[in-house]
Scaffold this motif. Structure first.
Motif, mmCIF file in Angstrom:
data_model
loop_
_atom_site.group_PDB
_atom_site.id
_atom_site.type_symbol
_atom_site.label_atom_id
_atom_site.label_comp_id
_atom_site.label_asym_id
_atom_site.label_seq_id
_atom_site.Cartn_x
_atom_site.Cartn_y
_atom_site.Cartn_z
ATOM 1 N N ILE A 183 0.776 -1.087 0.247
ATOM 2 C CA ILE A 183 0.344 -0.313 -0.223
ATOM 3 C C ILE A 183 1.339 1.547 -0.104
ATOM 4 N N SER A 219 0.464 3.589 -3.021
ATOM 5 C CA SER A 219 -0.532 4.720 -3.109
ATOM 6 C C SER A 219 0.362 5.545 -3.643
ATOM 7 N N GLN A 220 1.849 5.847 -3.360
ATOM 8 C CA GLN A 220 2.268 6.860 -4.721
ATOM 9 C C GLN A 220 2.068 6.364 -6.088
ATOM 10 N N LYS A 241 -0.037 5.828 -7.055
ATOM 11 C CA LYS A 241 -1.731 6.281 -7.121
ATOM 12 C C LYS A 241 -1.841 7.755 -7.413
ATOM 13 N N GLU A 261 -3.100 -5.559 -4.114
ATOM 14 C CA GLU A 261 -3.425 -4.472 -3.699
ATOM 15 C C GLU A 261 -3.443 -3.404 -5.027
ATOM 16 N N MET A 288 -6.918 -1.436 -6.325
ATOM 17 C CA MET A 288 -6.796 -0.003 -6.691
ATOM 18 C C MET A 288 -6.891 0.758 -7.700
#
Ligand code: GCB
Length: 614
Positions: free
Chosen positions: A350, A354-355, A357, A378, A382
């Motif tokens: 994550i 998430s970076q 994203k 994941e 996402m």
């Protein structure tokens, strides 16, 4: 680029050569008689979708004995000898030894092992009571690089390859009460390994992914493939494979949300073909829809979350679910940047994804080896497409037939593990191998065929270095591209090679001009926050210089025919022992858009803006 090749070579020359026994290569089983399978059903590899099985985790603290001289083999450490007489002694023992966390690399957990490349022995005790009609397996997510496994003093098998799962059945071998599981881990680089001797990332050794005991019934669901047929947006073409004494069973496939149920029967090989159509809401980065899918096979049930999508090349474009898509990518190594350790957990996944994203990506290139399953899972949730890659990187001994078998096996392990993960849209079979290496092109052409037979629902690529840049003209020629769906090019204009004229005036000459082109790496180094030295000189490692490379590259992208995507090298600064500038690098490759602490460099904003308007 020559400079980089030399760097990797010098680095590799310092590392020892070591010989090994490769595990026997399983044969592909042809199940053509029923006429339902376009591709082969593979023989047994590790079970997939471990989360859906009955497991007992062996994660946690393990006792270890580092073995820099390899003496443990001679002393037969796995026998755990004890002094019997008053005059006896042993010079090694797990009792009272250091304990390290599994999963996890050993380098980052014990400062004496920071740069260690060699043998560490691991031991875990467990007790388990197994009912008569059950079977038990020990499953390793990954061990880097060689693993010899011993249970209660007996060797039960070995595995080569640092990034793919493997398992051994231990039904007949566990005993009531305490059991002792010992793993000899060796992360020494091998001339005929995958990767070979030289590579530009940190060689984290150890039991780097989860370890589980898996209990099954006598006959269990060994593997299954439930994905859309190549070229279709509604037709599933798959199979379920059982393992056990009683292989002919009724198998029910259910997708509750679609009110779908289908009953099939497995044949004497335990294989049932599966074909059905449904109006799926298709998975895409904008709508990462997953369906609960239940597979019931009388004695075993497995549940999965599966997405359905279609990825294809149409002419010189890549299309996802029938619509053209541009890959807004970024390269990622499997490293927790802040900890300077191998990434292995859902939290790590994550953190990294998430970076990606935040940057505005729709694809992550998981370089340069298969990453752990949390990354894939994941990413899928996402809405990130995944580029998976084999560690067939730069210096590979293609003339050694053992290497070819290892490639086949690793490919099979990578494809099998993720065959139901719709996020994986690209399989990259090699990175920057050299077309002058004996047998290289034949070996990789053959590997491409094997990959297509195993998995027809993904695009295949090879990344090569066969390129030249002169008179502001960029030429790409590798004959390997003939076998690839996408032409992937790593180019470092502005860093390893200076610009020769205006970026917006570069001309392109690409072999196989009808195929889509992906710029799979570009960029340059910068130390976050450095303000010393002229901003327009590479040797200052300043963010302004890296930012300029990005600004120029984006201008050049407009000149590339059939451009289907780009991926900066790379998201975070990462550890690599060939990067030893004492002020700017300190053991880190500084081409990240983010420092290892997550600080955004100037180039980040250029890329973020580009992805916003793309
Ligand atoms: C490359 C390699 C990548 C390196 C990068 C670099 O072409 O594919 O693994 O780390 O260059 O930083 O030079």
């Amino acid at each position: 680029m020559k400079k980089r090749i030399l760097l990797a070579f010098l680095f590799s020359a310092a590392i020892q050569f070591h010989c090994l026994h490769a595990r026997e290569l399983p044969q592909l089983k042809k199940v053509g008689s029923m006429g339902f399978l376009a591709s082969a059903v593979p023989g047994q590899t590790a079970m997939i979708n471990i989360q859906a099985r009955k497991t007992t985790s062996l994660n946690g603290e393990w006792n270890v004995i580092p073995d820099p001289t390899g003496i443990g083999e001679w002393r037969q450490i796995w026998q755990e000898k004890k002094p019997l007489l008053k005059t006896d002694f042993v010079e090694y023992s797990f009792e009272g030894s250091t304990r390290l966390k599994v999963p996890g690399d050993f380098n980052s957990q014990m400062c004496e092992l920071t740069y260690f490349e060699g043998v560490v022995w691991y031991k875990k005790e467990f007790s388990y009571s197994l009912d008569k009609n059950k079977r038990l397996f020990v499953h390793f997510g990954a061990v880097n690089y060689l693993a010899d496994i011993y249970l209660n003093g007996e060797k039960i098998g070995s595995h080569e390859g640092g990034f793919t799962p493997f398992q051994f059945e231990i039904t007949q071998k566990i005993k009531p009460g305490q059991n002792s599981l010992i793993v000899k881990v060796d992360n020494k680089r091998l001339k005929n390994g995958l990767p070979g001797l030289g590579y530009d990332w940190f060689n984290y050794g150890g039991i780097t992914r989860d370890v589980n005991l898996i209990e099954t019934g006598n006959t269990y669901i060994e593997d299954y493939s439930i994905q859309l047929r190549k070229g279709s947006q509604k037709e599933v073409s798959g199979w379920v494979k059982l393992n056990g004494a009683d292989k002919q069973k009724r198998i029910k496939i259910k997708i509750p949300e679609l009110k779908f149920e289908r009953l099939v029967r497995s044949d004497s090989n335990g294989v049932a073909g599966l074909q059905f159509s449904s109006s799926f809401k298709l998975w895409s980065p904008d709508y990462p829809k997953l369906y609960k899918v239940i597979i019931e096979a009388e004695t075993d049930t497995v549940e999965d979350e599966i997405g359905f999508r279609n990825i294809a090349v149409k002419g010189n474009k890549v299309v996802l679910n029938g619509k053209e898509i541009f890959f807004k990518g970024v390269n990622i190594h499997e490293e927790n940047p802040g900890k300077g350790a191998r990434a292995f957990s859902k939290e790590d996944a994550i953190l990294l994804l998430s970076q990606a994203k935040a940057l505005g990506c729709n694809l992550v290139r998981l370089a340069h080896y298969p990453h752990n399953e949390y990354m894939i899972g994941e990413a899928e949730k996402m809405g990130l497409m995944v580029w998976s890659e084999l560690p067939v990187y730069q210096h590979i001994e293609f003339s050694d037939t053992a290497v070819l078998s290892k490639m086949d096996l690793m490919l099979k392990e990578m494809v099998s593990r993720d065959r139901n993960r719709c996020s994986v849209v690209i399989c990259s079979l090699s990175n920057e191998t050299y077309d002058g290496t004996p047998n290289r092109t034949n070996a990789l052409a053959r590997l491409t065929k094997v990959c297509r037979a195993l998995d027809s629902a993904r695009l295949i690529t090879h990344v090569t270095n066969s390129q030249s840049y002169s008179n502001n003209s960029f030429t790409v020629w590798d004959s390997l591209y003939k076998y690839a769906d996408i032409i992937s090019v790593n180019e470092y204009i502005g860093w390893y090679i200076p610009w020769q004229d205006k970026p917006e005036d570069v001309t392109w000459n690409v072999a196989f001009p009808d195929k889509p082109v992906f710029i799979s790496e570009f960029g340059g180094e910068a130390l976050f926050g450095n303000v010393i030295g002229p901003a327009d000189e590479a040797a200052s490692w300043r963010e302004e210089y890296q930012q300029q490379i990005y600004a120029d590259q984006l201008k050049m992208f407009n000149t590339i025919p059939n451009l289907c995507g780009v991926a900066p090298w790379l998201l975070f600064d990462y550890r690599s022992l060939g990067r030893m500038h004492p002020v700017y690098q300190k053991g880190y490759n500084r081409k990240g858009l983010l420092s290892e602490n997550g600080e955004r460099k100037m180039a980040w904003y250029i890329m973020e803006q580009y992805y916003k308007i793309k």
